[in-house]
Motif scaffolding. Structure first.
Motif, PDB file in Angstrom:
ATOM      1  N   GLN A  28     -29.534  -2.637  37.506  1.00 21.30           N
ATOM      2  CA  GLN A  28     -29.853  -1.345  38.105  1.00 21.30           C
ATOM      3  C   GLN A  28     -28.631  -0.428  38.075  1.00 21.30           C
ATOM      4  OE1 GLN A  28     -31.148  -1.403  42.212  1.00 21.30           O
ATOM      5  NE2 GLN A  28     -32.369   0.436  41.896  1.00 21.30           N
ATOM      6  N   GLN A  29     -27.456  -0.962  38.380  1.00 26.76           N
ATOM      7  CA  GLN A  29     -26.224  -0.168  38.322  1.00 26.76           C
ATOM      8  C   GLN A  29     -25.964   0.317  36.900  1.00 26.76           C
ATOM      9  OE1 GLN A  29     -23.359  -2.896  39.937  1.00 26.76           O
ATOM     10  NE2 GLN A  29     -23.833  -2.376  42.060  1.00 26.76           N
ATOM     11  N   ASP A  30     -26.145  -0.586  35.929  1.00 24.70           N
ATOM     12  CA  ASP A  30     -25.948  -0.215  34.525  1.00 24.70           C
ATOM     13  C   ASP A  30     -26.922   0.876  34.101  1.00 24.70           C
ATOM     14  OD1 ASP A  30     -23.945  -2.106  34.361  1.00 24.70           O
ATOM     15  OD2 ASP A  30     -25.147  -3.587  33.267  1.00 24.70           O
ATOM     16  N   MET A  31     -28.157   0.767  34.587  1.00 25.34           N
ATOM     17  CA  MET A  31     -29.172   1.759  34.234  1.00 25.34           C
ATOM     18  C   MET A  31     -28.837   3.120  34.831  1.00 25.34           C
ATOM     19  SD  MET A  31     -32.602  -0.573  34.497  1.00 25.34           S
ATOM     20  CE  MET A  31     -33.723   0.773  34.206  1.00 25.34           C
ATOM     21  N   LEU A  32     -28.374   3.146  36.067  1.00 20.00           N
ATOM     22  CA  LEU A  32     -28.004   4.415  36.697  1.00 20.00           C
ATOM     23  C   LEU A  32     -26.828   5.059  35.970  1.00 20.00           C
ATOM     24  CD1 LEU A  32     -28.364   3.452  40.467  1.00 20.00           C
ATOM     25  CD2 LEU A  32     -29.847   4.979  39.140  1.00 20.00           C
ATOM     26  N   ARG A  93     -38.174  14.812  21.809  1.00 22.09           N
ATOM     27  CA  ARG A  93     -38.488  13.465  21.322  1.00 22.09           C
ATOM     28  C   ARG A  93     -37.204  12.684  21.044  1.00 22.09           C
ATOM     29  NH1 ARG A  93     -43.184  15.893  19.324  1.00 22.09           N
ATOM     30  NH2 ARG A  93     -42.202  16.722  17.456  1.00 22.09           N
ATOM     31  N   LYS A  94     -36.204  13.351  20.482  1.00 21.04           N
ATOM     32  CA  LYS A  94     -34.927  12.693  20.224  1.00 21.04           C
ATOM     33  C   LYS A  94     -34.289  12.237  21.536  1.00 21.04           C
ATOM     34  CE  LYS A  94     -33.631  14.889  15.855  1.00 21.04           C
ATOM     35  NZ  LYS A  94     -32.592  15.684  15.170  1.00 21.04           N
ATOM     36  N   ALA A  95     -34.343  13.072  22.545  1.00 21.08           N
ATOM     37  CA  ALA A  95     -33.789  12.706  23.854  1.00 21.08           C
ATOM     38  C   ALA A  95     -34.529  11.496  24.426  1.00 21.08           C
ATOM     39  CB  ALA A  95     -33.861  13.896  24.815  1.00 21.08           C
ATOM     40  N   ASP A  96     -35.853  11.507  24.357  1.00 21.77           N
ATOM     41  CA  ASP A  96     -36.652  10.389  24.864  1.00 21.77           C
ATOM     42  C   ASP A  96     -36.343   9.103  24.105  1.00 21.77           C
ATOM     43  OD1 ASP A  96     -37.982  11.768  26.860  1.00 21.77           O
ATOM     44  OD2 ASP A  96     -39.752  12.197  25.628  1.00 21.77           O
ATOM     45  N   SER A  97     -36.260   9.210  22.796  1.00 24.56           N
ATOM     46  CA  SER A  97     -35.995   8.045  21.961  1.00 24.56           C
ATOM     47  C   SER A  97     -34.625   7.449  22.272  1.00 24.56           C
ATOM     48  CB  SER A  97     -36.086   8.443  20.485  1.00 24.56           C
ATOM     49  OG  SER A  97     -35.772   7.354  19.656  1.00 24.56           O
ATOM     50  N   MET A 103     -32.012   2.207  27.273  1.00 29.90           N
ATOM     51  CA  MET A 103     -32.630   1.422  28.343  1.00 29.90           C
ATOM     52  C   MET A 103     -32.944   0.010  27.829  1.00 29.90           C
ATOM     53  SD  MET A 103     -33.537   1.959  31.527  1.00 29.90           S
ATOM     54  CE  MET A 103     -33.808   3.700  31.639  1.00 29.90           C
ATOM     55  N   SER A 104     -33.426  -0.079  26.609  1.00 29.14           N
ATOM     56  CA  SER A 104     -33.765  -1.370  26.025  1.00 29.14           C
ATOM     57  C   SER A 104     -32.521  -2.251  25.889  1.00 29.14           C
ATOM     58  CB  SER A 104     -34.421  -1.162  24.662  1.00 29.14           C
ATOM     59  OG  SER A 104     -34.705  -2.401  24.067  1.00 29.14           O
ATOM     60  N   LYS A 105     -31.389  -1.639  25.554  1.00 29.41           N
ATOM     61  CA  LYS A 105     -30.149  -2.408  25.433  1.00 29.41           C
ATOM     62  C   LYS A 105     -29.753  -3.012  26.779  1.00 29.41           C
ATOM     63  CE  LYS A 105     -28.241   0.223  21.586  1.00 29.41           C
ATOM     64  NZ  LYS A 105     -27.214   1.203  21.177  1.00 29.41           N
ATOM     65  N   ILE A 106     -29.967  -2.275  27.849  1.00 33.73           N
ATOM     66  CA  ILE A 106     -29.587  -2.755  29.180  1.00 33.73           C
ATOM     67  C   ILE A 106     -30.552  -3.828  29.672  1.00 33.73           C
ATOM     68  CG2 ILE A 106     -29.424  -2.098  31.618  1.00 33.73           C
ATOM     69  CD1 ILE A 106     -28.235   0.554  30.678  1.00 33.73           C
ATOM     70  N   THR A 107     -31.836  -3.591  29.493  1.00 33.70           N
ATOM     71  CA  THR A 107     -32.833  -4.522  30.038  1.00 33.70           C
ATOM     72  C   THR A 107     -33.109  -5.686  29.112  1.00 33.70           C
ATOM     73  OG1 THR A 107     -34.689  -3.290  29.077  1.00 33.70           O
ATOM     74  CG2 THR A 107     -33.979  -2.665  31.302  1.00 33.70           C
TER      75      THR A 107
END
Length: 118
Positions: A28-32, A93-97, A103-107
């Motif tokens: 969660q800290q990494d995600m924030l 779309r670029k921002a979302d991607s 996010m995928s790298k963290i989770t």
């Protein structure tokens, strides 16, 4: 004897839960942190062969629109409007991607951690 086994099992399970909680808190800290970093980034896209350019922030706010004067045709304002919309949407779309990739790298590809705020 059964009580001793129960307590031992409970303690071991509790230790496992604490480890999972610590991992979830770190995630969660990494995600924030990642989210704050992503909000500072800017994403740019073009349309109409580059005559219209849009830049958006990681907060999904339009930062700037650049229009090449040759794209301005008073008789065809609709085409210019369409190019602006296309450039802005592509930048978003670029921002979302980028956000999803980070996010995928963290989770590690995990999803559905609902109770943990993810």
């Amino acid at each position: 004897m059964a009580k001793g086994g129960f307590r031992g099992g409970s303690y071991g399970g509790g230790g496992m839960n604490m480890n999972m909680i610590k991992q979830a808190q770190k995630m969660q800290q990494d995600m924030l942190k990642m989210q704050a970093e992503m909000e500072e980034k800017e994403y740019e896209a073009t349309a109409g062969g580059g005559v219209v350019s849009a830049k958006v922030s990681g907060k999904k706010e339009v930062v700037s629109i650049t229009i090449d004067p040759e794209a301005v045709d008073p008789d065809d304002v609709e085409m210019l409007q369409d190019m602006i919309v296309a450039a802005v949407n592509e930048a978003l779309r670029k921002a979302d991607s980028s956000m999803a990739e980070s996010m995928s790298k963290i989770t590690g590809g995990l999803s559905g951690l609902g109770g943990l705020g993810f």
